[in-house]
Design a protein around this motif. Structure first.
Motif: not given
Length: 106
Positions: A13, A54, A91
Motif C-alpha cells: 500500500m 486508503t 488502494h
C-alpha cells in the motif's frame, strides 16, 4: 506468518501510494475521491490526502482488529489476512480510477 503477510501488505500500500503521488496526474493539486453512478466526480481531496487515505484507513482497521480481538487469535488472524489482501487491492483500484479520471479530463 500472518505478521509477514501484513507487513508485505502495508509495504504494498505504501508503494502504491508513493507511485501514485509521483505519477498519477502530477500537475493536479486535488485528486478525485468519490464518483457518482454516472461516473462524474462528486468531490476531490488534496493530493497527499487522496493517496494516503486508503492506507491510513487500513492501518486504523488493523489497530481496531488488534484491540477488539485480543482473546480470539484465530478470528484476529483471519480478519488480518482478509485486510492484507483487500487493502492493497482497494488502494490500487482507487488509484486506477483516479488515473483514469485524470486521463479523461485532459
Amino acid at each position: 506468518m500472518i505478521y509477514v503477510v501484513l507487513a508485505v501488505s502495508i509495504a504494498a500500500m505504501a508503494g502504491i501510494a508513493i507511485w501514485a503521488y509521483r505519477n498519477v496526474a502530477p500537475d493536479a493539486d486535488r485528486l478525485p475521491m468519490q464518483w457518482s453512478v454516472r461516473g462524474e466526480v462528486n468531490w476531490r481531496a488534496p493530493r497527499l490526502i487522496a493517496v494516503a487515505v486508503t492506507p491510513l484507513l487500513m492501518l486504523t482497521l488493523i489497530v481496531v482488529i488488534f484491540i477488539f480481538s485480543r482473546d480470539d487469535h484465530a478470528e484476529r488472524n483471519m480478519a488480518l489476512l482478509w485486510i492484507s489482501f483487500l487493502g492493497p487491492a482497494l488502494h490500487a483500484l482507487h488509484m486506477a480510477l483516479v488515473a483514469r479520471t485524470a486521463e479523461n479530463e485532459e
